[in-house]
Write an enzyme that holds these catalytic residues in place. Structure first.
Site, PDB file in Angstrom:
ATOM      1  N   ASP A  92       0.833  -1.196   0.000  1.00 46.64           N
ATOM      2  CA  ASP A  92       0.000   0.000   0.000  1.00 46.64           C
ATOM      3  C   ASP A  92       0.872   1.252   0.000  1.00 46.64           C
ATOM      4  O   ASP A  92       1.540   1.549   0.988  1.00 46.64           O
ATOM      5  CB  ASP A  92      -0.904   0.001   1.235  1.00 46.64           C
ATOM      6  CG  ASP A  92      -1.768   1.243   1.316  1.00 46.64           C
ATOM      7  OD1 ASP A  92      -2.814   1.274   0.640  1.00 46.64           O
ATOM      8  OD2 ASP A  92      -1.401   2.185   2.054  1.00 46.64           O
ATOM      9  N   TYR A 142       3.469   9.656  -0.282  1.00 43.33           N
ATOM     10  CA  TYR A 142       4.535   8.920   0.398  1.00 43.33           C
ATOM     11  C   TYR A 142       5.881   9.077  -0.309  1.00 43.33           C
ATOM     12  O   TYR A 142       6.923   8.811   0.267  1.00 43.33           O
ATOM     13  CB  TYR A 142       4.209   7.425   0.479  1.00 43.33           C
ATOM     14  CG  TYR A 142       2.963   7.056   1.233  1.00 43.33           C
ATOM     15  CD1 TYR A 142       2.218   8.000   1.946  1.00 43.33           C
ATOM     16  CD2 TYR A 142       2.512   5.747   1.234  1.00 43.33           C
ATOM     17  CE1 TYR A 142       1.066   7.646   2.615  1.00 43.33           C
ATOM     18  CE2 TYR A 142       1.360   5.377   1.918  1.00 43.33           C
ATOM     19  CZ  TYR A 142       0.640   6.326   2.596  1.00 43.33           C
ATOM     20  OH  TYR A 142      -0.502   5.956   3.261  1.00 43.33           O
ATOM     21  N   LYS A 151      -2.599   6.316  -4.065  1.00 44.79           N
ATOM     22  CA  LYS A 151      -3.661   7.245  -3.688  1.00 44.79           C
ATOM     23  C   LYS A 151      -3.325   8.644  -4.187  1.00 44.79           C
ATOM     24  O   LYS A 151      -2.156   9.013  -4.267  1.00 44.79           O
ATOM     25  CB  LYS A 151      -3.820   7.308  -2.162  1.00 44.79           C
ATOM     26  CG  LYS A 151      -3.796   5.971  -1.439  1.00 44.79           C
ATOM     27  CD  LYS A 151      -3.819   6.158   0.071  1.00 44.79           C
ATOM     28  CE  LYS A 151      -3.526   4.864   0.792  1.00 44.79           C
ATOM     29  NZ  LYS A 151      -2.092   4.513   0.759  1.00 44.79           N
ATOM     30  N   HIS A 161      -7.273   9.882  -1.280  1.00 46.68           N
ATOM     31  CA  HIS A 161      -6.573   9.752  -0.006  1.00 46.68           C
ATOM     32  C   HIS A 161      -7.315  10.402   1.156  1.00 46.68           C
ATOM     33  O   HIS A 161      -7.200   9.969   2.304  1.00 46.68           O
ATOM     34  CB  HIS A 161      -5.178  10.380  -0.135  1.00 46.68           C
ATOM     35  CG  HIS A 161      -4.173   9.827   0.803  1.00 46.68           C
ATOM     36  ND1 HIS A 161      -2.825   9.789   0.516  1.00 46.68           N
ATOM     37  CD2 HIS A 161      -4.284   9.279   2.022  1.00 46.68           C
ATOM     38  CE1 HIS A 161      -2.169   9.239   1.528  1.00 46.68           C
ATOM     39  NE2 HIS A 161      -3.038   8.927   2.457  1.00 46.68           N
ATOM     40  N   LEU A 164      -1.312  -0.987  14.076  1.00 40.84           N
ATOM     41  CA  LEU A 164      -0.427  -1.242  15.208  1.00 40.84           C
ATOM     42  C   LEU A 164      -0.336  -0.045  16.154  1.00 40.84           C
ATOM     43  O   LEU A 164       0.567   0.033  16.979  1.00 40.84           O
ATOM     44  CB  LEU A 164       0.969  -1.631  14.707  1.00 40.84           C
ATOM     45  CG  LEU A 164       1.003  -2.834  13.740  1.00 40.84           C
ATOM     46  CD1 LEU A 164       2.429  -3.178  13.370  1.00 40.84           C
ATOM     47  CD2 LEU A 164       0.289  -4.034  14.342  1.00 40.84           C
TER      48      LEU A 164
END
Length: 284
Positions: free
Chosen positions: A55, A60, A85, A118, A200
């Site tokens: 992903d 990013y 995205k 996004h 997480l």
């Protein structure tokens, strides 16, 4: 919501998948690469140990590295599920299509398996224009499945009210402390797969209930969180830059959390107050 079918031959062979409304399937566990400027080692470790789902996103700034990792891994492109995205919803129809072309060029791929809006930030008109562009790219074969991220029920309802094809996926922050129940309920009602980012909790794993359950199953807390997500039929996207941690996060198909322990984890929900990221699900 399609059920997860586990067909693993070992803890490191990830072959479970969910069916999407687009007609394609998506591996039920993915690797997130947010804030990983050098994500190639993590991607290579993931592909080597059985992940087939990565992903990424334009913001990013690592689409090139993901593409390089796939090619270097020798895993056939058609066997890997790649997401990207677009963040800016004010780009206009042609601007979005140009951005998708740029993503394809950076990855070095002919198509992307999933492309998401996004964020809902930018207003209704921009959201709908961007969504129409994604549908146009899907029709042109540049993306196989179109979806959204950080969308609340009100944002998805805009698409339905406009008479447009609904998203196949909505990716939101999701973990026991922030369960986004209204969003999950809406997605399930409309056949939208829920992807869980930040599963997480950005490493905040010291909760005593989580620690106790991890000890009971002889697993680490991260593995418990990923397994919790899978058992709720979400698609978790744990992120790690550490190849060993990437491998460890995949060891979640050899056990099952009991109903009672799942209920204990479910009881940790703090609603939106439990979010650890930006979580713009209420954007106007």
């Amino acid at each position: 919501m399609a059920e997860i079918h586990n067909q693993t031959t070992s803890a490191l062979t990830i072959k479970s998948a969910v069916a999407m409304s687009s007609g394609y399937t998506m591996p039920s566990l993915g690797l997130g690469v947010y804030q990983n400027d050098d994500c190639k080692p993590a991607c290579l470790a993931a592909l080597e140990c059985g992940y087939t789902h990565i992903d990424s996103a334009r913001m990013y700034r690592n689409e090139e590295q993901v593409g390089e990792a796939v090619r270097e891994s020798k895993v056939p492109r058609e066997d890997v599920f790649i997401t990207s995205k677009i963040y800016e919803t004010g780009r206009g129809l042609q601007g979005v299509l140009s951005d998708i072309d740029e993503s394809l060029s950076k990855f070095g791929f002919d198509y992307l398996d999933l492309y998401l809006i996004h964020s809902p930030i930018g207003g209704k008109e921009n959201r709908l224009t961007t969504w129409k562009a994604l549908l146009a790219a899907k029709k042109a074969g540049k993306i196989r499945t179109a979806g959204v991220s950080n969308y609340g029920p009100q944002h998805m309802q805009e698409i339905l009210d406009a008479g447009l094809e609904m998203p196949a996926v909505n990716q939101v922050e999701l973990h026991p402390f922030c369960q986004q129940k209204p969003i999950v309920d809406y997605c399930r009602e409309h056949g939208i797969i829920v992807q869980a980012y930040t599963p997480l909790v950005r490493g905040a794993l010291d909760n005593p209930v989580l620690q106790q359950i991890a000890k009971k199953y002889n697993k680490d807390p991260a593995q418990i969180l990923i397994r919790w997500s899978l058992q709720h039929t979400f698609v978790p996207l744990p992120k790690s830059a550490n190849p060993e941690r990437v491998r460890s996060n995949a060891k979640v198909f050899d056990f099952e959390i009991s109903k009672e322990d799942m209920q204990e984890l479910d009881a940790l929900d703090k609603g939106k107050a439990g979010a650890v990221t930006w979580n713009p699900v209420d954007a106007e």
